[in-house]
Design a protein around this motif. Structure first.
Motif, mmCIF file in Angstrom:
data_model
loop_
_atom_site.group_PDB
_atom_site.id
_atom_site.type_symbol
_atom_site.label_atom_id
_atom_site.label_comp_id
_atom_site.label_asym_id
_atom_site.label_seq_id
_atom_site.Cartn_x
_atom_site.Cartn_y
_atom_site.Cartn_z
ATOM 1 N N ALA A 87 28.031 7.992 63.397
ATOM 2 C CA ALA A 87 28.480 7.474 64.696
ATOM 3 C C ALA A 87 29.967 7.737 64.895
ATOM 4 O O ALA A 87 30.391 8.113 65.996
ATOM 5 N N ALA A 88 30.755 7.555 63.862
ATOM 6 C CA ALA A 88 32.201 7.794 63.963
ATOM 7 C C ALA A 88 32.489 9.279 64.185
ATOM 8 O O ALA A 88 33.354 9.633 64.998
ATOM 9 N N LEU A 124 37.408 10.139 57.483
ATOM 10 C CA LEU A 124 37.355 11.210 58.479
ATOM 11 C C LEU A 124 38.759 11.724 58.790
ATOM 12 O O LEU A 124 39.755 11.065 58.478
ATOM 13 N N PRO A 125 38.851 12.905 59.402
ATOM 14 C CA PRO A 125 40.160 13.447 59.775
ATOM 15 C C PRO A 125 40.960 12.450 60.599
ATOM 16 O O PRO A 125 40.409 11.744 61.450
ATOM 17 N N VAL A 174 30.962 -4.426 54.876
ATOM 18 C CA VAL A 174 30.873 -3.142 55.560
ATOM 19 C C VAL A 174 32.056 -3.100 56.508
ATOM 20 O O VAL A 174 32.348 -4.080 57.199
ATOM 21 N N GLY A 175 32.774 -1.983 56.508
ATOM 22 C CA GLY A 175 33.936 -1.953 57.377
ATOM 23 C C GLY A 175 34.480 -0.583 57.658
ATOM 24 O O GLY A 175 34.088 0.411 57.041
ATOM 25 N N VAL A 176 35.400 -0.574 58.627
ATOM 26 C CA VAL A 176 36.139 0.630 58.969
ATOM 27 C C VAL A 176 37.607 0.274 59.133
ATOM 28 O O VAL A 176 37.962 -0.877 59.372
ATOM 29 N N ALA A 187 34.711 -4.165 66.730
ATOM 30 C CA ALA A 187 33.654 -3.893 67.709
ATOM 31 C C ALA A 187 32.767 -2.724 67.269
ATOM 32 O O ALA A 187 31.542 -2.775 67.437
ATOM 33 N N PHE A 188 33.376 -1.700 66.684
ATOM 34 C CA PHE A 188 32.597 -0.554 66.215
ATOM 35 C C PHE A 188 31.630 -0.976 65.104
ATOM 36 O O PHE A 188 30.448 -0.614 65.116
#
Length: 156
Positions: free
Chosen positions: A36-37, A60-61, A130-132, A142-143
């Motif tokens: 999704a990201a 990710l980049p 779980v995280g970003v 929110a993501f």
């Protein structure tokens, strides 16, 4: 922050619960978030943990080692309080203070900023995170919530 915001954040935790969570589920969840990201070209680091063990991690980049450190700090808050890092921070702000000022925890190790959510198992409680990290904290949170909703809907 309003009581409504705290209620919304608490309701997310009531709703986003797994029936079971093992290594395979963690990998599938991590891949789901990563995909999704990537589809949105988001500059985030993704992490899924269970019981302190990192089961999935990808950057990710546009990210850096700083994002790894933010994930670690936010995950420690979730592990300690059993609630999302965003909810914990908002609870302090609702009291007219900050996590950094009143938690009595080392801010080099703990960050109550949005982006890490507890992995909650029905009848068990929190078993991991779980995280970003990489977006503004409300967007990180929110993501994760959006992707947990989609992932859990696919399991039922």
């Amino acid at each position: 922050m309003s009581d409504d915001t705290l209620a919304v954040l608490a309701a997310q935790e009531e709703r986003l619960v797994f029936s079971r969570f093992d290594n395979e589920t963690a990998l599938k969840l991590g891949i789901h978030l990563l995909t999704a990201a990537r589809d949105r070209a988001l500059p985030v680091t993704v992490s899924v943990r269970r019981g302190g063990q990192r089961l999935f991690h990808a950057a990710l980049p546009g990210t850096s080692a700083d994002n790894d450190a933010w994930i670690d700090r936010k995950s420690r808050v979730v592990d300690r309080y059993g609630h999302s890092s965003f909810l914990v921070g908002e609870q302090f702000r609702a009291k007219g203070t900050t996590f950094e000022a009143d938690s009595r925890l080392n801010p080099d190790l703990y960050a109550a900023h949005g982006g890490v959510f507890p992995v909650l198992v029905d009848g068990v409680g929190p078993v991991g995170t779980v995280g970003v990290s990489g977006l503004p904290q409300a967007e990180d949170h929110a993501f994760v919530v959006e992707q947990l909703e989609a992932f859990l809907a696919g399991l039922s």
